[in-house]
Design a protein around this motif. Structure first.
Motif, PDB file in Angstrom:
ATOM      1  N   ILE A  92      34.852  27.371  15.693  1.00 20.21           N
ATOM      2  CA  ILE A  92      35.470  26.075  15.428  1.00 20.21           C
ATOM      3  C   ILE A  92      35.849  25.426  16.753  1.00 20.21           C
ATOM      4  O   ILE A  92      36.522  26.045  17.587  1.00 20.21           O
ATOM      5  CB  ILE A  92      36.721  26.218  14.540  1.00 20.21           C
ATOM      6  CG1 ILE A  92      36.369  26.980  13.251  1.00 20.21           C
ATOM      7  CG2 ILE A  92      37.299  24.848  14.207  1.00 20.21           C
ATOM      8  CD1 ILE A  92      37.566  27.245  12.353  1.00 20.21           C
ATOM      9  N   ARG A  93      35.436  24.180  16.955  1.00 21.60           N
ATOM     10  CA  ARG A  93      35.787  23.416  18.149  1.00 21.60           C
ATOM     11  C   ARG A  93      36.863  22.397  17.757  1.00 21.60           C
ATOM     12  O   ARG A  93      36.570  21.427  17.058  1.00 21.60           O
ATOM     13  CB  ARG A  93      34.556  22.714  18.719  1.00 21.60           C
ATOM     14  CG  ARG A  93      33.306  23.589  18.812  1.00 21.60           C
ATOM     15  CD  ARG A  93      33.422  24.681  19.853  1.00 21.60           C
ATOM     16  NE  ARG A  93      32.310  25.621  19.768  1.00 21.60           N
ATOM     17  CZ  ARG A  93      31.156  25.486  20.426  1.00 21.60           C
ATOM     18  NH1 ARG A  93      30.952  24.437  21.197  1.00 21.60           N
ATOM     19  NH2 ARG A  93      30.219  26.411  20.297  1.00 21.60           N
ATOM     20  N   PHE A  94      38.076  22.632  18.194  1.00 22.01           N
ATOM     21  CA  PHE A  94      39.191  21.766  17.838  1.00 22.01           C
ATOM     22  C   PHE A  94      39.276  20.561  18.778  1.00 22.01           C
ATOM     23  O   PHE A  94      38.806  20.601  19.912  1.00 22.01           O
ATOM     24  CB  PHE A  94      40.509  22.535  17.851  1.00 22.01           C
ATOM     25  CG  PHE A  94      40.597  23.587  16.785  1.00 22.01           C
ATOM     26  CD1 PHE A  94      40.504  24.924  17.122  1.00 22.01           C
ATOM     27  CD2 PHE A  94      40.752  23.238  15.461  1.00 22.01           C
ATOM     28  CE1 PHE A  94      40.576  25.898  16.137  1.00 22.01           C
ATOM     29  CE2 PHE A  94      40.830  24.204  14.475  1.00 22.01           C
ATOM     30  CZ  PHE A  94      40.739  25.548  14.806  1.00 22.01           C
ATOM     31  N   GLY A  95      39.898  19.493  18.281  1.00 23.59           N
ATOM     32  CA  GLY A  95      40.067  18.291  19.085  1.00 23.59           C
ATOM     33  C   GLY A  95      38.777  17.533  19.312  1.00 23.59           C
ATOM     34  O   GLY A  95      38.663  16.780  20.282  1.00 23.59           O
ATOM     35  N   VAL A  96      37.801  17.695  18.429  1.00 22.20           N
ATOM     36  CA  VAL A  96      36.515  17.012  18.540  1.00 22.20           C
ATOM     37  C   VAL A  96      36.346  16.100  17.332  1.00 22.20           C
ATOM     38  O   VAL A  96      36.246  16.577  16.191  1.00 22.20           O
ATOM     39  CB  VAL A  96      35.346  18.012  18.619  1.00 22.20           C
ATOM     40  CG1 VAL A  96      34.016  17.263  18.722  1.00 22.20           C
ATOM     41  CG2 VAL A  96      35.526  18.964  19.793  1.00 22.20           C
ATOM     42  N   ARG A  97      36.303  14.808  17.578  1.00 18.82           N
ATOM     43  CA  ARG A  97      36.189  13.833  16.495  1.00 18.82           C
ATOM     44  C   ARG A  97      34.751  13.322  16.398  1.00 18.82           C
ATOM     45  O   ARG A  97      34.231  12.701  17.340  1.00 18.82           O
ATOM     46  CB  ARG A  97      37.132  12.653  16.731  1.00 18.82           C
ATOM     47  CG  ARG A  97      37.116  11.616  15.622  1.00 18.82           C
ATOM     48  CD  ARG A  97      38.013  10.433  15.968  1.00 18.82           C
ATOM     49  NE  ARG A  97      38.048   9.468  14.883  1.00 18.82           N
ATOM     50  CZ  ARG A  97      38.905   9.506  13.878  1.00 18.82           C
ATOM     51  NH1 ARG A  97      39.821  10.461  13.829  1.00 18.82           N
ATOM     52  NH2 ARG A  97      38.870   8.595  12.934  1.00 18.82           N
ATOM     53  N   ALA A  98      34.090  13.600  15.288  1.00 19.76           N
ATOM     54  CA  ALA A  98      32.740  13.092  15.060  1.00 19.76           C
ATOM     55  C   ALA A  98      32.807  11.586  14.804  1.00 19.76           C
ATOM     56  O   ALA A  98      33.624  11.114  14.016  1.00 19.76           O
ATOM     57  CB  ALA A  98      32.093  13.810  13.884  1.00 19.76           C
ATOM     58  N   GLN A  99      31.938  10.836  15.473  1.00 17.48           N
ATOM     59  CA  GLN A  99      31.983   9.380  15.384  1.00 17.48           C
ATOM     60  C   GLN A  99      30.788   8.767  14.674  1.00 17.48           C
ATOM     61  O   GLN A  99      30.928   7.769  13.983  1.00 17.48           O
ATOM     62  CB  GLN A  99      32.097   8.792  16.796  1.00 17.48           C
ATOM     63  CG  GLN A  99      33.384   9.207  17.506  1.00 17.48           C
ATOM     64  CD  GLN A  99      33.414   8.796  18.956  1.00 17.48           C
ATOM     65  OE1 GLN A  99      32.403   8.853  19.659  1.00 17.48           O
ATOM     66  NE2 GLN A  99      34.579   8.393  19.442  1.00 17.48           N
ATOM     67  N   LEU A 317      28.653   7.678   8.827  1.00 16.15           N
ATOM     68  CA  LEU A 317      27.269   7.694   8.364  1.00 16.15           C
ATOM     69  C   LEU A 317      26.531   6.389   8.630  1.00 16.15           C
ATOM     70  O   LEU A 317      25.313   6.327   8.467  1.00 16.15           O
ATOM     71  CB  LEU A 317      27.224   8.051   6.880  1.00 16.15           C
ATOM     72  CG  LEU A 317      27.812   9.420   6.536  1.00 16.15           C
ATOM     73  CD1 LEU A 317      27.696   9.708   5.051  1.00 16.15           C
ATOM     74  CD2 LEU A 317      27.127  10.524   7.327  1.00 16.15           C
ATOM     75  N   GLY A 318      27.285   5.333   8.996  1.00 17.58           N
ATOM     76  CA  GLY A 318      26.657   4.096   9.428  1.00 17.58           C
ATOM     77  C   GLY A 318      25.655   3.550   8.430  1.00 17.58           C
ATOM     78  O   GLY A 318      25.914   3.483   7.227  1.00 17.58           O
ATOM     79  N   PRO A 319      24.473   3.173   8.911  1.00 11.45           N
ATOM     80  CA  PRO A 319      23.479   2.512   8.046  1.00 11.45           C
ATOM     81  C   PRO A 319      22.541   3.467   7.325  1.00 11.45           C
ATOM     82  O   PRO A 319      21.431   3.091   6.965  1.00 11.45           O
ATOM     83  CB  PRO A 319      22.706   1.655   9.053  1.00 11.45           C
ATOM     84  CG  PRO A 319      22.699   2.493  10.293  1.00 11.45           C
ATOM     85  CD  PRO A 319      24.028   3.217  10.314  1.00 11.45           C
ATOM     86  N   LEU A 320      22.939   4.707   7.103  1.00 14.29           N
ATOM     87  CA  LEU A 320      22.024   5.693   6.535  1.00 14.29           C
ATOM     88  C   LEU A 320      21.768   5.492   5.049  1.00 14.29           C
ATOM     89  O   LEU A 320      20.902   6.141   4.468  1.00 14.29           O
ATOM     90  CB  LEU A 320      22.575   7.110   6.776  1.00 14.29           C
ATOM     91  CG  LEU A 320      22.688   7.535   8.249  1.00 14.29           C
ATOM     92  CD1 LEU A 320      23.326   8.911   8.357  1.00 14.29           C
ATOM     93  CD2 LEU A 320      21.327   7.514   8.928  1.00 14.29           C
TER      94      LEU A 320
END
Length: 403
Positions: A92-99, A317-320
């Motif tokens: 687990i990688r903490f402090g990582v926000r997927a954008q 997820l944007g325009p997916l």
């Protein structure tokens, strides 16, 4: 080595997915924007307890301990998820926000605030209740008193002695209303636009959760009629206390709107005893009053909105084109939304959300394993889920456990 799978979210759904993959010999990395697992659970109020029974609320590979009791508290469930992540040795990688997610020639690219991750598969497990939804109340800017979403309320006791206007009548509203009365608010008005389906947590001391699981294959109409009959038997006609009867059953409402049934934890007794009052929907606010649709005016010290949540998936997820108009996935539970893109934990169910997470995780892990077998032959399989060690190149922060 790049991971085969990136899992986004270290709540119950994400942890279950990572553990199921590890059991099948598939390496994954879990990205978590918080500094510990179960971020969303830590943001809920301290009186929260599961409405699902303990032994049907755990994840595969580790049961919730018996000392947590029949109805597990928020803190005990957080401790359970911490222990689960430790025992399954998840990366687990903490402090990582997927954008943002973008497909590429190798599979998927995950843009984060800490760099770019690439993987053949991505599992999105950020939760159905990620973003609190606040209604746009006319006159809100002029209202001179606090307005908060129930997600911002850490302790019901903080509102003791206050006059509270609670907006909403779903499960969160019914639950917090009971806690507010228990903690001696001076007055509680509950503004209801759409009457809830209220069900007891148990009948004659027997939990109803296992029954909802056993009856899940019955026709929806029959399940609705059974649920409504149980509600009438236990509570009687609540319209005599000002709360109208719901026009649709709990299972139909869940399917059509995603709104779950409200589980009684003392709310009905408080309502019958006159400790809270049902009022009409809010029309607008003035500097110090809420004006209701029927012309009634109330003067609360604080307004609490229990108006639900949104998934917050649009930005990610944007325009997916994998979401419907309600920001819910178009695909079925544990199915690929696009090649290599999986979503889990976004389908609430009256028979229990947490129970579904393990089932969805297994389905996703099987799908990813099958995909790898087609392209690279059969994967190696560890002899024990719990003895599997993290990969040597893992750079994640150590997990903190409260156990």
């Amino acid at each position: 080595m790049k991971p085969t799978v990136v899992v986004i979210g270290a709540g119950s759904a994400g942890l279950a997915a990572a553990a199921a993959l590890l059991e099948r010999g598939v390496r994954s990395v879990v990205l978590e924007q918080g500094d510990r697992v179960a971020t969303s659970w830590r943001q809920r109020h301290e009186d929260l307890r599961l409405n699902t029974i303990r032994w049907l609320s755990g994840l595969p590979g580790l049961a919730i301990p018996r000392h947590a009791g029949r109805w597990v508290s928020r803190d005990d469930y957080i401790a359970y998820l911490e222990r689960y992540a430790l025992e399954q040795a998840l990366d687990i990688r903490f402090g990582v926000r997927a954008q943002r997610l973008n497909p590429n020639a190798r599979g998927w690219q995950v843009d984060t605030d800490s760099g770019v991750y690439e993987a053949a598969h991505v599992v999105v497990a950020t939760g159905n209740d990620r973003v609190a939804w606040q209604p746009d109340l006319p006159g809100l800017a002029a209202f001179g008193r606090p307005v908060m979403h129930v997600a911002q309320l850490r302790r019901a006791a903080d509102l003791a002695g206050k006059r509270v206007l609670l907006i909403g009548a779903g499960n969160s509203a019914v639950e917090i209303a009971g806690h507010l009365v228990d903690h001696a608010v001076a007055e509680l008005w509950m503004s209801v636009r759409r009457p809830p389906n209220i069900l007891p947590r148990q009948l004659w001391g027997i939990p109803l959760h296992p029954a909802t699981v056993a009856l899940r294959y019955l026709p929806e109409g029959l399940r609705d009629r059974l649920a409504q009959a149980i509600s009438r038997h236990v509570f009687g006609d609540l319209s005599r206390y000002g709360l109208p009867t719901a026009t649709d059953g709990p299972f139909r409402r869940m399917r059509t709107s995603g709104v779950t049934a409200a589980i009684d934890q003392g709310f009905v007794d408080h309502l019958a005893a006159g400790r809270l009052r049902i009022v009409a929907d809010v029309d607008h606010l003035t500097a110090d009053e809420a004006v209701l649709r029927d012309g009634t005016r109330v003067e609360p010290d604080v307004i609490v909105t229990a108006t639900g949540y949104r998934s917050g998936l649009t930005d990610l997820l944007g325009p997916l084109d994998v979401l419907d108009q309600h920001q819910r996935p178009r695909t079925g539970k544990g199915r690929e939304a696009l090649p290599g893109l999986w979503l889990t934990g976004f389908w609430p169910a009256i028979e229990g959300n947490l129970r579904q997470h393990g089932r969805e995780a297994g389905r996703i892990a099987d799908g990813i394993t099958t995909s790898r077998c087609r392209s690279a032959g059969p994967p190696s399989r560890p002899t024990s889920l719990r003895r599997q060690s993290p990969t040597p190149d893992s750079q994640h922060q150590p997990l903190r456990s409260s156990l």
